[in-house]
Write a protein that holds these residues in place. Structure first.
Motif, PDB file in Angstrom:
ATOM      1  N   LEU A 157       0.830  -1.190   0.000  1.00  0.00           N
ATOM      2  CA  LEU A 157       0.000   0.000   0.000  1.00  0.00           C
ATOM      3  C   LEU A 157       0.872   1.249   0.000  1.00  0.00           C
ATOM      4  N   PRO A 158       0.411   2.329  -0.644  1.00  0.00           N
ATOM      5  CA  PRO A 158       1.141   3.592  -0.547  1.00  0.00           C
ATOM      6  C   PRO A 158       1.252   4.045   0.907  1.00  0.00           C
ATOM      7  N   ALA A 159       2.266   4.840   1.202  1.00  0.00           N
ATOM      8  CA  ALA A 159       2.519   5.257   2.584  1.00  0.00           C
ATOM      9  C   ALA A 159       1.390   6.109   3.156  1.00  0.00           C
ATOM     10  N   ASP A 160       0.598   6.751   2.296  1.00  0.00           N
ATOM     11  CA  ASP A 160      -0.467   7.626   2.804  1.00  0.00           C
ATOM     12  C   ASP A 160      -1.798   6.899   2.978  1.00  0.00           C
ATOM     13  N   ILE A 161      -1.822   5.588   2.739  1.00  0.00           N
ATOM     14  CA  ILE A 161      -3.036   4.785   2.926  1.00  0.00           C
ATOM     15  C   ILE A 161      -2.893   3.939   4.191  1.00  0.00           C
ATOM     16  N   VAL A 162      -3.888   4.037   5.057  1.00  0.00           N
ATOM     17  CA  VAL A 162      -3.905   3.279   6.317  1.00  0.00           C
ATOM     18  C   VAL A 162      -4.847   2.091   6.170  1.00  0.00           C
ATOM     19  N   SER A 163      -4.465   0.951   6.754  1.00  0.00           N
ATOM     20  CA  SER A 163      -5.343  -0.215   6.731  1.00  0.00           C
ATOM     21  C   SER A 163      -5.441  -0.833   8.117  1.00  0.00           C
ATOM     22  N   VAL A 164      -6.638  -1.269   8.464  1.00  0.00           N
ATOM     23  CA  VAL A 164      -6.869  -1.985   9.722  1.00  0.00           C
ATOM     24  C   VAL A 164      -7.750  -3.192   9.422  1.00  0.00           C
ATOM     25  N   ARG A 165      -7.301  -4.364   9.803  1.00  0.00           N
ATOM     26  CA  ARG A 165      -8.077  -5.591   9.594  1.00  0.00           C
ATOM     27  C   ARG A 165      -9.289  -5.567  10.509  1.00  0.00           C
ATOM     28  N   VAL A 166     -10.475  -5.717   9.944  1.00  0.00           N
ATOM     29  CA  VAL A 166     -11.689  -5.582  10.744  1.00  0.00           C
ATOM     30  C   VAL A 166     -12.531  -6.849  10.784  1.00  0.00           C
ATOM     31  N   LEU A 167     -12.381  -7.733   9.810  1.00  0.00           N
ATOM     32  CA  LEU A 167     -13.300  -8.875   9.752  1.00  0.00           C
ATOM     33  C   LEU A 167     -12.700 -10.009   8.945  1.00  0.00           C
ATOM     34  N   ASP A 168     -12.844 -11.233   9.444  1.00  0.00           N
ATOM     35  CA  ASP A 168     -12.543 -12.438   8.669  1.00  0.00           C
ATOM     36  C   ASP A 168     -13.869 -13.128   8.348  1.00  0.00           C
ATOM     37  N   GLU A 169     -14.109 -13.341   7.055  1.00  0.00           N
ATOM     38  CA  GLU A 169     -15.396 -13.849   6.576  1.00  0.00           C
ATOM     39  C   GLU A 169     -15.277 -15.338   6.255  1.00  0.00           C
ATOM     40  N   PRO A 170     -15.875 -16.232   7.046  1.00  0.00           N
ATOM     41  CA  PRO A 170     -15.749 -17.677   6.800  1.00  0.00           C
ATOM     42  C   PRO A 170     -16.401 -18.080   5.481  1.00  0.00           C
ATOM     43  N   LEU A 171     -15.752 -19.015   4.783  1.00  0.00           N
ATOM     44  CA  LEU A 171     -16.301 -19.554   3.549  1.00  0.00           C
ATOM     45  C   LEU A 171     -16.961 -20.901   3.826  1.00  0.00           C
ATOM     46  N   GLN A 172     -18.042 -21.167   3.091  1.00  0.00           N
ATOM     47  CA  GLN A 172     -18.713 -22.451   3.133  1.00  0.00           C
ATOM     48  C   GLN A 172     -18.713 -23.058   1.733  1.00  0.00           C
ATOM     49  N   LEU A 173     -18.969 -24.357   1.666  1.00  0.00           N
ATOM     50  CA  LEU A 173     -19.134 -25.026   0.387  1.00  0.00           C
ATOM     51  C   LEU A 173     -20.622 -25.041   0.040  1.00  0.00           C
ATOM     52  N   LEU A 174     -20.946 -24.638  -1.171  1.00  0.00           N
ATOM     53  CA  LEU A 174     -22.332 -24.655  -1.636  1.00  0.00           C
ATOM     54  C   LEU A 174     -22.470 -25.729  -2.701  1.00  0.00           C
ATOM     55  N   THR A 175     -23.413 -26.667  -2.506  1.00  0.00           N
ATOM     56  CA  THR A 175     -23.604 -27.774  -3.452  1.00  0.00           C
ATOM     57  C   THR A 175     -25.084 -27.928  -3.796  1.00  0.00           C
ATOM     58  N   GLY A 176     -25.320 -28.668  -4.879  1.00  0.00           N
ATOM     59  CA  GLY A 176     -26.669 -29.093  -5.205  1.00  0.00           C
ATOM     60  C   GLY A 176     -27.014 -30.370  -4.460  1.00  0.00           C
ATOM     61  N   PRO A 177     -28.254 -30.803  -4.532  1.00  0.00           N
ATOM     62  CA  PRO A 177     -28.700 -31.963  -3.746  1.00  0.00           C
ATOM     63  C   PRO A 177     -28.078 -33.278  -4.181  1.00  0.00           C
ATOM     64  N   ALA A 178     -27.568 -33.384  -5.423  1.00  0.00           N
ATOM     65  CA  ALA A 178     -26.996 -34.639  -5.901  1.00  0.00           C
ATOM     66  C   ALA A 178     -25.481 -34.681  -5.779  1.00  0.00           C
ATOM     67  N   HIS A 179     -24.872 -33.662  -5.218  1.00  0.00           N
ATOM     68  CA  HIS A 179     -23.416 -33.640  -5.069  1.00  0.00           C
ATOM     69  C   HIS A 179     -22.986 -34.691  -4.042  1.00  0.00           C
ATOM     70  N   ALA A 180     -21.768 -35.204  -4.192  1.00  0.00           N
ATOM     71  CA  ALA A 180     -21.269 -36.264  -3.305  1.00  0.00           C
ATOM     72  C   ALA A 180     -21.196 -35.809  -1.849  1.00  0.00           C
ATOM     73  N   LEU A 181     -21.060 -34.513  -1.596  1.00  0.00           N
ATOM     74  CA  LEU A 181     -20.940 -34.013  -0.229  1.00  0.00           C
ATOM     75  C   LEU A 181     -22.230 -33.374   0.283  1.00  0.00           C
ATOM     76  N   ALA A 182     -23.300 -33.527  -0.458  1.00  0.00           N
ATOM     77  CA  ALA A 182     -24.528 -32.803  -0.129  1.00  0.00           C
ATOM     78  C   ALA A 182     -25.101 -33.169   1.234  1.00  0.00           C
ATOM     79  N   HIS A 183     -24.818 -34.355   1.734  1.00  0.00           N
ATOM     80  CA  HIS A 183     -25.460 -34.814   2.965  1.00  0.00           C
ATOM     81  C   HIS A 183     -24.539 -34.806   4.174  1.00  0.00           C
ATOM     82  N   VAL A 184     -23.326 -34.243   4.035  1.00  0.00           N
ATOM     83  CA  VAL A 184     -22.437 -34.179   5.202  1.00  0.00           C
ATOM     84  C   VAL A 184     -22.748 -32.920   5.995  1.00  0.00           C
ATOM     85  N   ARG A 185     -22.481 -32.978   7.310  1.00  0.00           N
ATOM     86  CA  ARG A 185     -22.730 -31.814   8.150  1.00  0.00           C
ATOM     87  C   ARG A 185     -21.620 -30.776   8.024  1.00  0.00           C
TER      88      ARG A 185
END
Length: 318
Positions: A157-185
């Protein structure tokens, strides 16, 4: 003092930059809403004052001379400083402008919460594509803050830009009903190796492309970004109808799909990949509402996750 330093006006500098960017006086005139003759006169006046040629005319248009190339970055800086000077006396009378990248994501949710708690603060919520575009807007004063993943190697980042970490956004897997992992918790991240993950919105050169490239390298995943990106509705249709495909989706992304799709949102564990969001702003930004936003995020945002999660090594909380 150089005599011309008193006479150099911003119109001539802005005209020079427009001509340099377009490569044609005619296009610069159209951009500035003036005549081509006015562009020529302004450039000629600037050249006389500086005592150098800034352009050479060619069959293809106007090309910068060596002196023109040397002057261009300084001309841009003059305009940035001028824009910031104007913004410094107008900010109290304009909305706070914040870029959230994705209107359905976690950063947008944070801004909605901020608006609920501060209904008296007028907001403009933008969606800029490129981090370089967002940083340029922060430096020019046309944008007050942006949510970005920062720290990518080779892109400090340029020296005149400040950054502060504010949030970590968890990712999930999105599948259709016939996917091999569709029924796992839930599914361990390493077990996704060998499954096809389709993400047509991953564009090379973006910070999210760098994020997913590191995720692929760390866990041997297969992430495909082929095909046009027709938006989230088309993505959901494809995932619902194609058993071989899944996609990553933020835990906090708000989605609605037809009942017949029967899509499944599956938590990813051991570790959970999280997308890191930092708030960026210019250190000299005078907008009074920016202070309120930063204070709100310090108390309302969950902050960076510390255990059981994965982020690329180039991101680090501040």
């Amino acid at each position: 003092m150089c005599p011309y330093s008193v006479r150099m006006d911003l119109d001539t500098v802005r005209t020079f930059v427009a001509a340099a960017d377009t490569g044609r006086f005619q296009e610069a005139a159209a951009e500035l809403a003036v005549s081509q003759q006015a562009v020529s006169k302004r450039v000629a006046a600037l050249e006389r004052g500086l005592g150098v040629r800034l352009f050479t005319r060619t069959p293809r248009g106007a090309e910068l001379t060596i002196d023109g190339r040397a002057f261009l970055p300084h001309a841009r800086e003059l305009l940035r400083v001028a824009d910031r000077a104007v913004a410094s006396v107008r900010v109290g009378r304009r909305p706070l402008r914040v870029d959230v990248i994705n209107l359905r994501g976690a950063a947008s949710g944070l801004m909605r919460d901020f608006h609920r708690r501060h209904p008296d603060i007028e907001l403009d919520v933008l969606k800029l594509f490129d981090i370089d575009e967002a940083i340029a807007a922060l430096r020019s004063g046309t944008l007050d803050a942006t949510f970005r993943a920062v720290g990518e190697p080779g892109r400090p980042l340029p020296a005149d830009i400040v950054s502060v970490r504010v949030l970590d956004e968890p990712l999930q897997l999105l599948t259709g009903p016939a996917h091999a992992l569709a029924h796992v918790r839930s599914v361990p991240l390493a077990e996704l190796a060998g499954h096809r993950i389709w993400m047509p919105g991953v564009v090379p050169g973006t910070e999210w492309a760098a994020y997913y490239a590191d995720l692929v390298a760390a866990y041997g995943l297969t992430i495909e970004s082929t095909g046009p990106n027709f938006g989230s509705d088309a993505l959901l249709d494809t995932i619902a109808d194609t058993p071989a495909l899944a996609t990553f989706m933020s835990e906090q992304t708000r989605l609605v799909w037809p009942t017949g799709h029967d899509l499944r949102r599956i938590p990813v564990t051991d570790p959970t990949p999280v997308y890191p969001h930092s708030l960026l702003w210019h250190r000299d930004n005078p907008h009074p509402a920016l202070t309120a936003l930063r204070a709100h995020l310090e108390t309302a945002a969950p902050g960076p996750a510390t255990t059981g999660t994965w982020v690329p090594p180039w991101t680090s909380p501040h």
